[in-house]
Design a protein around this motif. Structure first.
Motif, PDB file in Angstrom:
ATOM      1  N   LEU A  69      -5.802  -6.438   7.029  1.00  0.00           N
ATOM      2  CA  LEU A  69      -6.729  -6.496   5.906  1.00  0.00           C
ATOM      3  C   LEU A  69      -7.681  -7.675   6.084  1.00  0.00           C
ATOM      4  O   LEU A  69      -8.890  -7.562   5.825  1.00  0.00           O
ATOM      5  CB  LEU A  69      -5.972  -6.620   4.587  1.00  0.00           C
ATOM      6  CG  LEU A  69      -6.851  -6.554   3.333  1.00  0.00           C
ATOM      7  CD1 LEU A  69      -7.234  -5.121   3.009  1.00  0.00           C
ATOM      8  CD2 LEU A  69      -6.154  -7.181   2.131  1.00  0.00           C
ATOM      9  N   ALA A  70      -7.147  -8.802   6.538  1.00  0.00           N
ATOM     10  CA  ALA A  70      -7.977 -10.000   6.706  1.00  0.00           C
ATOM     11  C   ALA A  70      -9.059  -9.786   7.757  1.00  0.00           C
ATOM     12  O   ALA A  70     -10.192 -10.273   7.606  1.00  0.00           O
ATOM     13  CB  ALA A  70      -7.099 -11.185   7.087  1.00  0.00           C
ATOM     14  N   ARG A  71      -8.752  -9.047   8.810  1.00  0.00           N
ATOM     15  CA  ARG A  71      -9.769  -8.833   9.854  1.00  0.00           C
ATOM     16  C   ARG A  71     -10.651  -7.631   9.579  1.00  0.00           C
ATOM     17  O   ARG A  71     -11.576  -7.334  10.346  1.00  0.00           O
ATOM     18  CB  ARG A  71      -9.125  -8.735  11.231  1.00  0.00           C
ATOM     19  CG  ARG A  71      -8.435  -7.439  11.567  1.00  0.00           C
ATOM     20  CD  ARG A  71      -7.847  -7.488  12.973  1.00  0.00           C
ATOM     21  NE  ARG A  71      -7.301  -6.200  13.394  1.00  0.00           N
ATOM     22  CZ  ARG A  71      -7.990  -5.251  14.012  1.00  0.00           C
ATOM     23  NH1 ARG A  71      -9.279  -5.431  14.276  1.00  0.00           N
ATOM     24  NH2 ARG A  71      -7.415  -4.116  14.376  1.00  0.00           N
ATOM     25  N   GLY A  72     -10.378  -6.905   8.490  1.00  0.00           N
ATOM     26  CA  GLY A  72     -11.248  -5.828   8.072  1.00  0.00           C
ATOM     27  C   GLY A  72     -10.977  -4.495   8.726  1.00  0.00           C
ATOM     28  O   GLY A  72     -11.838  -3.598   8.694  1.00  0.00           O
ATOM     29  N   TYR A  73      -9.780  -4.291   9.296  1.00  0.00           N
ATOM     30  CA  TYR A  73      -9.451  -2.981   9.863  1.00  0.00           C
ATOM     31  C   TYR A  73      -9.421  -1.929   8.756  1.00  0.00           C
ATOM     32  O   TYR A  73      -9.761  -0.773   8.960  1.00  0.00           O
ATOM     33  CB  TYR A  73      -8.104  -3.058  10.587  1.00  0.00           C
ATOM     34  CG  TYR A  73      -7.659  -1.747  11.192  1.00  0.00           C
ATOM     35  CD1 TYR A  73      -8.465  -1.065  12.113  1.00  0.00           C
ATOM     36  CD2 TYR A  73      -6.438  -1.185  10.850  1.00  0.00           C
ATOM     37  CE1 TYR A  73      -8.057   0.139  12.670  1.00  0.00           C
ATOM     38  CE2 TYR A  73      -6.025   0.016  11.394  1.00  0.00           C
ATOM     39  CZ  TYR A  73      -6.832   0.671  12.298  1.00  0.00           C
ATOM     40  OH  TYR A  73      -6.425   1.872  12.842  1.00  0.00           O
ATOM     41  N   PHE A  74      -9.024  -2.328   7.567  1.00  0.00           N
ATOM     42  CA  PHE A  74      -9.138  -1.512   6.369  1.00  0.00           C
ATOM     43  C   PHE A  74      -9.429  -2.449   5.213  1.00  0.00           C
ATOM     44  O   PHE A  74      -9.233  -3.659   5.308  1.00  0.00           O
ATOM     45  CB  PHE A  74      -7.881  -0.665   6.119  1.00  0.00           C
ATOM     46  CG  PHE A  74      -6.594  -1.444   6.219  1.00  0.00           C
ATOM     47  CD1 PHE A  74      -6.121  -2.195   5.158  1.00  0.00           C
ATOM     48  CD2 PHE A  74      -5.851  -1.427   7.393  1.00  0.00           C
ATOM     49  CE1 PHE A  74      -4.946  -2.920   5.248  1.00  0.00           C
ATOM     50  CE2 PHE A  74      -4.671  -2.146   7.495  1.00  0.00           C
ATOM     51  CZ  PHE A  74      -4.217  -2.890   6.426  1.00  0.00           C
ATOM     52  N   ALA A  75      -9.903  -1.883   4.095  1.00  0.00           N
ATOM     53  CA  ALA A  75     -10.346  -2.709   2.969  1.00  0.00           C
ATOM     54  C   ALA A  75      -9.316  -2.806   1.855  1.00  0.00           C
ATOM     55  O   ALA A  75      -9.433  -3.681   0.990  1.00  0.00           O
ATOM     56  CB  ALA A  75     -11.652  -2.171   2.405  1.00  0.00           C
ATOM     57  N   CYS A  76      -8.335  -1.918   1.841  1.00  0.00           N
ATOM     58  CA  CYS A  76      -7.305  -1.984   0.807  1.00  0.00           C
ATOM     59  C   CYS A  76      -6.059  -1.244   1.254  1.00  0.00           C
ATOM     60  O   CYS A  76      -6.103  -0.410   2.169  1.00  0.00           O
ATOM     61  CB  CYS A  76      -7.810  -1.431  -0.533  1.00  0.00           C
ATOM     62  SG  CYS A  76      -8.159   0.339  -0.528  1.00  0.00           S
TER      63      CYS A  76
END
Length: 438
Positions: free
Chosen positions: A254-261
């Motif tokens: 989540l922190a690296r933005g692979y998914f948003a939630c």
């Protein structure tokens, strides 16, 4: 024959032990046995120290059980007449132990108690302890799942605050996916977990089982809506086709933005705070689950305190349950474990009320719902996960609405067939009991 002989031998040992206890020093303290699992078992001794100070004539012997063997230990203890006086019991295990006759009903104790006040408990959590109108447990801590999300990615998609309905949620997830590109996603829905689909299903008006838990009800309109909504996120590639073990860990991803939630429980708050550097702590927060038309329900999880029917010290055992149920002791329990308290008054603690990321759970707990209170439920929900994973792997961006409807129809038909088979013995027992009634 060997099994029967072994059970008889264990029972004989239990009877002999009871006889020795009857001949013990009448001036010795009463000993209560408390079984607790996992981390809760580690801290239980610290909690009961206060109880022993208030009740110097009672000694509490705490036994910690690993979660992996706790279920078997409880059943073995019941068969061998070696159950404890009080135990922590996961609320999905409670129907099974109640059906065996292992648990003492607690309605009379609660009615006379100045401490345990049902109206102070979150209603959905309290409900998990009632079987056919009889109370068998008092909630000890609660667990549910809600949304952990990236503030910045949602804001960039036009959602300054998290959406509360399915339609608005899909709109935001589509906008996030459009910005993210092919190799990143809007949401994580691990295929080897049932919790996400189960939450969507509990938001419907239709029960998951029908006729007092005799038959599956997965072909209902409500479950079809939930499964269609769930699969739509894979059709549109808003979620990756992946299991939890294929994702390194959800906090870093989540922190690296692979998914948003993603949907997770309260333990993830601590994971985020431990794992992410200080400059990333403002990126994430929590929100209650969206529902079909507004804020939605979620699963009512957690553990309760139960008294076993075979206890020889019911008065003292209830005193222990009352003590552990005090709001101030629940706050101490939260400080030790981060397990969320089941009583509203316990949430007055600033560590809970003043924590934005924890406070979302307080909101969600007002809208939790129990799963069907049948002993077979854990097996049924596992089958739900298997069938839904197979369905998710069948869809693609090329799947038409008609094809998706056919996939859903096949899945719910198979689920009902599997559930009905598992519930066959339950139907036989209920029919037999009804036939023998005067």
């Amino acid at each position: 024959m060997i099994r029967a002989a072994a059970i008889a031998a264990v029972a004989a040992v239990g009877a002999a032990a009871a006889g020795l206890a009857a001949c013990s020093d009448p001036g010795a303290p009463t000993t209560l046995r408390l079984w607790a699992m996992g981390r809760e078992g580690e801290v239980a001794a610290e909690l009961v120290a206060g109880f022993e100070r208030e009740h110097p004539a009672i000694h509490v012997e705490v036994q910690q059980l690993p979660w992996t063997s706790a279920h078997e230990k409880l059943l073995t203890g019941f068969v061998g007449d070696a159950t404890p006086d009080v135990a922590q019991l996961g609320n999905t295990w409670l129907p099974e132990l109640a059906a065996l006759g292992a648990l003492a009903p607690l309605d009379a104790e609660v009615a006379a108690s100045p401490v345990v006040r049902p109206a102070d408990y979150f209603a959905g959590i309290w409900d998990t302890n009632q079987i056919d109108g009889t109370l068998y447990g008092v909630p000890w801590y609660v667990d549910t799942r809600l949304v952990f999300y990236r503030r910045d990615l949602f804001a960039a998609a036009g959602a300054a605050t998290p959406p509360t309905s399915w339609a608005d949620w899909l709109t935001v997830l589509r906008a996030i996916k459009a910005r993210a590109g092919a190799d990143r996603y809007a949401i994580l829905l691990p295929l080897d977990e049932f919790d996400q689909l189960l939450a969507f299903a509990l938001q419907q008006g239709d029960p998951l089982l029908r006729d007092r838990g005799r038959w599956g009800n997965f072909r209902s309109a409500g479950f079809r809506r939930a499964l269609t909504f769930y699969l739509q996120m894979f059709v549109e590639q808003l979620a990756p086709i992946a299991t939890e073990v294929q994702v390194s860990n959800p906090w870093d991803e989540l922190a690296r933005g692979y998914f948003a939630c993603f949907l997770h429980g309260p333990w993830s708050i601590g994971e985020f705070r431990r794992r992410l550097p200080a400059d990333q702590q403002a990126l994430w927060t929590t929100a209650a689950l969206p529902g079909p038309t507004g804020p939605g329900a979620a699963t009512a999880g957690g553990s309760s305190l139960v008294m076993f029917r075979r206890t020889t010290h019911p008065h003292e055992a209830w005193q222990l349950i009352e003590y552990l149920s005090r709001p101030e002791v629940e706050r101490q329990f939260y400080a030790l474990t981060a397990d969320l308290p089941p009583r509203r008054t316990a949430w007055d603690d600033p560590r809970l009320a003043g924590d934005d990321q924890v406070r979302a759970f307080r909101d969600q707990l007002e809208r939790v719902r129990r799963t069907p209170p049948v002993p077979e439920w854990e097996r049924i929900v596992t089958e739900m996960r298997v069938v839904s994973e197979r369905a998710a792997r069948r869809v693609s961006p090329a799947t038409t609405p008609a094809e998706l409807a056919a996939i859903v129809d096949a899945a719910v038909t198979e689920l009902d067939a599997r559930a009905d088979q598992m519930l066959d013995k339950r139907r036989w027992m209920l029919d037999r009991a009804a036939g023998s009634a005067p």
